[in-house]
Design a protein around this motif. Structure first.
Motif, PDB file in Angstrom:
ATOM      1  N   VAL A  47      32.281  37.758  47.447  1.00 22.12           N
ATOM      2  CA  VAL A  47      32.334  39.157  47.013  1.00 22.12           C
ATOM      3  C   VAL A  47      33.774  39.652  46.941  1.00 22.12           C
ATOM      4  O   VAL A  47      34.159  40.332  45.977  1.00 22.12           O
ATOM      5  CB  VAL A  47      31.472  40.052  47.935  1.00 22.12           C
ATOM      6  CG1 VAL A  47      31.702  41.521  47.618  1.00 22.12           C
ATOM      7  CG2 VAL A  47      30.000  39.706  47.759  1.00 22.12           C
ATOM      8  N   PHE A  48      34.609  39.274  47.942  1.00 23.65           N
ATOM      9  CA  PHE A  48      36.023  39.673  47.848  1.00 23.65           C
ATOM     10  C   PHE A  48      36.687  38.993  46.651  1.00 23.65           C
ATOM     11  O   PHE A  48      37.542  39.568  45.982  1.00 23.65           O
ATOM     12  CB  PHE A  48      36.771  39.365  49.146  1.00 23.65           C
ATOM     13  CG  PHE A  48      36.520  40.406  50.212  1.00 23.65           C
ATOM     14  CD1 PHE A  48      36.879  41.737  49.975  1.00 23.65           C
ATOM     15  CD2 PHE A  48      35.920  40.079  51.421  1.00 23.65           C
ATOM     16  CE1 PHE A  48      36.629  42.714  50.940  1.00 23.65           C
ATOM     17  CE2 PHE A  48      35.664  41.043  52.373  1.00 23.65           C
ATOM     18  CZ  PHE A  48      36.014  42.370  52.139  1.00 23.65           C
ATOM     19  N   GLY A  49      36.261  37.747  46.377  1.00 26.51           N
ATOM     20  CA  GLY A  49      36.748  37.057  45.179  1.00 26.51           C
ATOM     21  C   GLY A  49      36.423  37.876  43.932  1.00 26.51           C
ATOM     22  O   GLY A  49      37.284  38.124  43.077  1.00 26.51           O
ATOM     23  N   ALA A  50      35.170  38.329  43.866  1.00 24.40           N
ATOM     24  CA  ALA A  50      34.730  39.113  42.703  1.00 24.40           C
ATOM     25  C   ALA A  50      35.503  40.429  42.622  1.00 24.40           C
ATOM     26  O   ALA A  50      35.870  40.888  41.523  1.00 24.40           O
ATOM     27  CB  ALA A  50      33.231  39.387  42.808  1.00 24.40           C
ATOM     28  N   LEU A  51      35.774  41.022  43.818  1.00 22.25           N
ATOM     29  CA  LEU A  51      36.561  42.269  43.829  1.00 22.25           C
ATOM     30  C   LEU A  51      37.950  42.022  43.237  1.00 22.25           C
ATOM     31  O   LEU A  51      38.489  42.848  42.485  1.00 22.25           O
ATOM     32  CB  LEU A  51      36.687  42.804  45.258  1.00 22.25           C
ATOM     33  CG  LEU A  51      35.541  43.692  45.750  1.00 22.25           C
ATOM     34  CD1 LEU A  51      35.730  44.023  47.217  1.00 22.25           C
ATOM     35  CD2 LEU A  51      35.444  44.976  44.927  1.00 22.25           C
ATOM     36  N   ALA A  54      37.587  41.898  39.605  1.00 23.31           N
ATOM     37  CA  ALA A  54      37.369  43.253  39.095  1.00 23.31           C
ATOM     38  C   ALA A  54      38.690  44.013  39.024  1.00 23.31           C
ATOM     39  O   ALA A  54      38.973  44.726  38.053  1.00 23.31           O
ATOM     40  CB  ALA A  54      36.378  43.987  39.994  1.00 23.31           C
ATOM     41  N   LYS A  55      39.524  43.843  40.063  1.00 23.97           N
ATOM     42  CA  LYS A  55      40.825  44.522  40.072  1.00 23.97           C
ATOM     43  C   LYS A  55      41.670  44.037  38.907  1.00 23.97           C
ATOM     44  O   LYS A  55      42.334  44.827  38.223  1.00 23.97           O
ATOM     45  CB  LYS A  55      41.533  44.257  41.406  1.00 23.97           C
ATOM     46  CG  LYS A  55      42.757  45.134  41.651  1.00 23.97           C
ATOM     47  CD  LYS A  55      43.303  44.864  43.052  1.00 23.97           C
ATOM     48  CE  LYS A  55      44.663  45.517  43.249  1.00 23.97           C
ATOM     49  NZ  LYS A  55      44.561  46.952  43.539  1.00 23.97           N
ATOM     50  N   ALA A  56      41.625  42.715  38.651  1.00 25.27           N
ATOM     51  CA  ALA A  56      42.393  42.142  37.542  1.00 25.27           C
ATOM     52  C   ALA A  56      41.907  42.702  36.215  1.00 25.27           C
ATOM     53  O   ALA A  56      42.674  42.824  35.250  1.00 25.27           O
ATOM     54  CB  ALA A  56      42.260  40.619  37.563  1.00 25.27           C
ATOM     55  N   LEU A  57      40.603  43.026  36.161  1.00 21.45           N
ATOM     56  CA  LEU A  57      40.046  43.583  34.927  1.00 21.45           C
ATOM     57  C   LEU A  57      40.368  45.070  34.787  1.00 21.45           C
ATOM     58  O   LEU A  57      39.892  45.741  33.874  1.00 21.45           O
ATOM     59  CB  LEU A  57      38.522  43.389  34.903  1.00 21.45           C
ATOM     60  CG  LEU A  57      38.050  41.956  34.622  1.00 21.45           C
ATOM     61  CD1 LEU A  57      36.534  41.845  34.792  1.00 21.45           C
ATOM     62  CD2 LEU A  57      38.442  41.520  33.219  1.00 21.45           C
ATOM     63  N   GLY A  58      41.121  45.599  35.758  1.00 20.44           N
ATOM     64  CA  GLY A  58      41.588  46.978  35.635  1.00 20.44           C
ATOM     65  C   GLY A  58      40.776  48.009  36.385  1.00 20.44           C
ATOM     66  O   GLY A  58      40.964  49.214  36.203  1.00 20.44           O
ATOM     67  N   SER A  60      39.702  50.404  39.420  1.00 21.55           N
ATOM     68  CA  SER A  60      40.523  51.003  40.464  1.00 21.55           C
ATOM     69  C   SER A  60      39.939  50.628  41.825  1.00 21.55           C
ATOM     70  O   SER A  60      38.914  51.138  42.248  1.00 21.55           O
ATOM     71  CB  SER A  60      40.546  52.529  40.304  1.00 21.55           C
ATOM     72  OG  SER A  60      39.260  53.041  40.466  1.00 21.55           O
ATOM     73  N   ILE A  61      40.609  49.676  42.444  1.00 21.31           N
ATOM     74  CA  ILE A  61      40.162  49.234  43.764  1.00 21.31           C
ATOM     75  C   ILE A  61      41.318  49.442  44.715  1.00 21.31           C
ATOM     76  O   ILE A  61      42.440  48.977  44.475  1.00 21.31           O
ATOM     77  CB  ILE A  61      39.734  47.756  43.710  1.00 21.31           C
ATOM     78  CG1 ILE A  61      38.387  47.661  42.983  1.00 21.31           C
ATOM     79  CG2 ILE A  61      39.608  47.167  45.109  1.00 21.31           C
ATOM     80  CD1 ILE A  61      37.957  46.291  42.626  1.00 21.31           C
ATOM     81  N   ALA A  62      41.025  50.153  45.810  1.00 17.42           N
ATOM     82  CA  ALA A  62      42.091  50.617  46.691  1.00 17.42           C
ATOM     83  C   ALA A  62      42.640  49.537  47.612  1.00 17.42           C
ATOM     84  O   ALA A  62      43.255  49.837  48.628  1.00 17.42           O
ATOM     85  CB  ALA A  62      41.596  51.804  47.514  1.00 17.42           C
ATOM     86  N   LEU A  63      42.372  48.275  47.290  1.00 14.10           N
ATOM     87  CA  LEU A  63      42.886  47.195  48.143  1.00 14.10           C
ATOM     88  C   LEU A  63      43.916  46.407  47.360  1.00 14.10           C
ATOM     89  O   LEU A  63      43.734  46.150  46.163  1.00 14.10           O
ATOM     90  CB  LEU A  63      41.741  46.262  48.560  1.00 14.10           C
ATOM     91  CG  LEU A  63      40.546  46.900  49.284  1.00 14.10           C
ATOM     92  CD1 LEU A  63      39.423  45.878  49.458  1.00 14.10           C
ATOM     93  CD2 LEU A  63      40.970  47.447  50.632  1.00 14.10           C
ATOM     94  N   SER A  64      45.003  45.978  48.066  1.00 15.56           N
ATOM     95  CA  SER A  64      46.013  45.163  47.376  1.00 15.56           C
ATOM     96  C   SER A  64      45.476  43.745  47.217  1.00 15.56           C
ATOM     97  O   SER A  64      44.563  43.338  47.944  1.00 15.56           O
ATOM     98  CB  SER A  64      47.301  45.150  48.194  1.00 15.56           C
ATOM     99  OG  SER A  64      47.076  44.411  49.377  1.00 15.56           O
ATOM    100  N   TYR A  65      46.053  42.967  46.269  1.00 15.78           N
ATOM    101  CA  TYR A  65      45.612  41.573  46.103  1.00 15.78           C
ATOM    102  C   TYR A  65      45.767  40.798  47.396  1.00 15.78           C
ATOM    103  O   TYR A  65      44.908  40.010  47.782  1.00 15.78           O
ATOM    104  CB  TYR A  65      46.427  40.895  44.984  1.00 15.78           C
ATOM    105  CG  TYR A  65      45.957  41.295  43.609  1.00 15.78           C
ATOM    106  CD1 TYR A  65      44.668  40.981  43.189  1.00 15.78           C
ATOM    107  CD2 TYR A  65      46.800  41.979  42.729  1.00 15.78           C
ATOM    108  CE1 TYR A  65      44.225  41.366  41.924  1.00 15.78           C
ATOM    109  CE2 TYR A  65      46.376  42.366  41.479  1.00 15.78           C
ATOM    110  CZ  TYR A  65      45.078  42.056  41.074  1.00 15.78           C
ATOM    111  OH  TYR A  65      44.644  42.430  39.852  1.00 15.78           O
ATOM    112  N   GLY A  66      46.898  41.045  48.060  1.00 16.31           N
ATOM    113  CA  GLY A  66      47.162  40.341  49.318  1.00 16.31           C
ATOM    114  C   GLY A  66      46.048  40.596  50.325  1.00 16.31           C
ATOM    115  O   GLY A  66      45.529  39.663  50.949  1.00 16.31           O
ATOM    116  N   LEU A  67      45.660  41.861  50.452  1.00 12.72           N
ATOM    117  CA  LEU A  67      44.629  42.221  51.415  1.00 12.72           C
ATOM    118  C   LEU A  67      43.287  41.583  51.039  1.00 12.72           C
ATOM    119  O   LEU A  67      42.552  41.069  51.889  1.00 12.72           O
ATOM    120  CB  LEU A  67      44.486  43.755  51.465  1.00 12.72           C
ATOM    121  CG  LEU A  67      43.660  44.273  52.642  1.00 12.72           C
ATOM    122  CD1 LEU A  67      44.250  43.821  53.974  1.00 12.72           C
ATOM    123  CD2 LEU A  67      43.549  45.788  52.598  1.00 12.72           C
TER     124      LEU A  67
END
Ligand SMILES: Nc1ncnc2c1ncn2[C@@H]1O[C@H](COP(=O)(O)OP(=O)(O)OP(=O)(O)O)[C@@H](O)[C@H]1O
Ligand SMILES: [Mg+2]
Length: 561
Positions: A47-51, A54-58, A60-67
């Protein structure tokens, strides 16, 4: 074992089995909690992978890639640790449970002993102690927790998908869980249950027959009945195999049905996801998150779906074990009852029958006091052994009185009764231990001298001394080589060693020659000064030492001498 139906419903069996668990239920709770968190953590990785996607697809997810990457890796590690604790607690429960269940079953058998065990099939008890308990262990360790875990994880996923992605996807997942976890198992369980019960019955009956045949091998050979027995063993074995195949076949069909349903719901989820995106009700990124979450969440319900095959066996096993635990003993042991030091016995109007309205003994009156030998004679099957068993309260009398020093047997403390009265039955069982240990069960703290004295009295000391290891000889090492008379005399030695003041002897000299009979009778005469002896025998030479003789005929007793 007949192909009888279960006495209880599945739900009742489950509830009773859980109640049996007692304080182990806290550890069970820990296992369920860990299992659920573990599953959620495992899903977290995808699920975090999918998140991230989703972030890469633009989105708005309030988590950084690193996190996000950190959380995914963290979930993976957490999964490992939780899995370890879950397995640990499950195994802990499993092993503790085996011990607890065995203890309960032995406790139940102890109370049912000896009356109810005379009629119970020994094979089915052995099956119960071995395979039924193993099956129940599987139930506790691998059935209850998967069900709880499936419920917890499914609810968590529904909430997550419903709030983060789309309620529609959550709805599809809900229908999927219900179908796979409840509907499919229910449809297949009817047939599976039937074949599970049949299989267990067939298995138990085969075991009992086989065990019986091995025990009776001598008589099979003597009667030249080997071929028939072999044919019957083969027939039953074929029957068992057929039942096994049928069950496996049904289990396989049920599991392929489950797999099919999972694939179907994955497709439906995807289709609904695409439609939602198409109608602009959901963004691509959160569609991916929702769909991935649903895809990865079927594990726990699949585990539940795979249960019915086990569950039906579990129910059959559980039913049998619960039946045994709730079986009413023919006689309840009396704790904290009245105590006595044997002086005399008075039996008044004793009536007893194994079955209602079929009395074996009627209005029996008999008495005995210290210092005398009382003989009982009568035809085979007239109830002599039954009378002796009643004097030990192995069975519950129907009416009348059996009084020791004036106290009725039903008020006497059971341990105290056995400390005062002992019996040498028609067959003495020797355990697979040394001769000495076999004697010592009558008096665990006996000195070597006491043991040898008892054996001298029973005219078996000389014989034991001729054995390779004397008193330390293993009975097992002798195989079946002890003669009936030797066993009988060891039984007699046990009775002398026990120190009981009333000794009941059921045909004590039936298997010994006249020289040994003479020695035993002399010993009995010497013992009678301090004790009472009640003697059942067919032999006139043995009966000659009796001070008084009772004769039983057609259930009625008369004093003959
Ligand atoms: N556990 C039991 N359940 C039902 N019936 C029994 C049981 N034990 C014995 N019986 C029956 O009770 C009757 C009396 O049996 P019992 O063993 O007391 O006879 P017995 O006088 O000792 O015979 P024998 O001289 O052959 O030893 C018999 O008809 C026997 O079949
Ligand atoms: Mg008998």
């Amino acid at each position: 074992m007949s192909k009888k139906k279960l006495r209880r419903s599945g739900a009742k069996i489950m509830a009773s089995l859980i109640l049996l668990l007692g304080s182990l239920s806290y550890i069970m709770l820990l296992a369920v909690l860990n299992g659920s968190l573990g599953f959620v953590a495992a899903m977290g990785v995808t699920v975090f992978g999918a998140l991230g996607v989703a972030k890469a697809l633009g989105e708005s997810i309030a988590l950084s890639y690193g996190l996000i990457i950190g959380l995914a890796v963290g979930c993976g590690l957490l999964r490992g640790g939780l899995r370890y604790i879950e397995q640990y607690s499950n195994h802990y429960i499993a092993f503790r449970l085996l011990a607890v269940l065995r203890d309960k079953i032995f406790g139940a058998l102890r109370i049912l002993c000896p009356a109810k065990l005379e009629s119970k099939q020994k094979g089915s008890i052995i099956a119960m102690i071995t395979s039924d308990i193993e099956t129940l262990e599987v139930f506790y360790a691998h059935t209850i927790s998967p069900i709880c875990i499936a419920v917890i994880v499914s609810v968590a996923v529904l909430l997550f998908v419903g709030f983060v992605s789309s309620p529609y996807l959550a709805l599809v997942a809900l229908v999927g869980y219900i179908t796979i976890g409840i509907v499919v198992p229910l449809i297949s369980s009817g047939r599976l249950k039937e074949s599970g019960v049949k299989y267990r019955a067939e298995f138990a009956s085969f075991n009992a027959y086989f065990l019986d045949s091995i025990k009776g091998i001598k008589d099979i050979v003597l009667n030249n009945a080997g071929e028939e027995r072999k044919a019957e063993v083969n027939r039953r074995s074929d029957e068992l195999l057929k039942e096994t195949k049928r069950m496996k076949h049904r289990t396989t069909r049920a599991s392929s049905f489950t797999e099919l349903s999972v694939s179907l719901f994955i497709l439906i989820t995807l289709a609904v996801g695409i439609l939602l995106v198409h109608y602009k009700m959901l963004s691509v990124g959160f569609m991916i998150v929702g769909v991935v979450a649903v895809f990865s969440s079927f594990g726990p319900v699949i585990a539940v779906s795979a249960l019915p095959g086990n569950l039906t066996q579990t129910f059959a096993s559980g039913d049998r074990v619960l039946n045994l635990l709730s079986e009413q003993p023919a006689v309840r042991p009396i704790q904290n009852g009245k105590k006595f030091d044997y002086e005399n016995l008075e039996v008044k109007n004793l009536t007893f029958g194994y079955e209602k309205d079929v009395p074996v003994l009627q209005n029996i009156c008999l008495n005995a006091k210290k210092g005398e030998i009382v003989g009982i004679v009568g035809e085979s099957g007239c109830g002599k052994s039954t009378l002796l068993k009643l004097l030990l309260r192995f069975w519950q009398k129907d009416s009348g009185k059996i009084e020791y020093n004036g106290i009725d047997i039903d008020e006497v403390d059971s341990d105290n009764l056995l400390a005062n009265v002992t019996m040498v039955s028609q067959t003495t069982y020797l355990f697979d231990e040394t001769i000495e240990e076999n004697l010592r069960i009558a008096k665990p703290d006996a000195t070597q001298e006491e043991i040898e004295n008892a054996c001298r009295l029973a005219s078996v000391h000389e014989f034991i001394m001729t054995l390779p290891g004397g008193y330390k000889t293993e009975v097992g090492a002798l195989g079946d080589n002890l003669s009936a008379g030797e066993k009988q005399r060891i039984g007699l030695a046990r009775a002398f060693l026990s120190g009981a003041e009333l000794i009941l002897l059921d045909e004590p000299t039936s298997n010994v020659d006249s020289i040994n009979e003479g020695i035993i009778l002399k010993a009995l005469k010497e013992q009678k000064r301090k004790k009472s002896i009640i003697l059942v025998s067919h032999r006139e030479s043995t009966m000659a030492i009796a001070d008084r003789i009772y004769k039983i005929k057609d259930g009625i007793i008369t004093e003959a001498k």
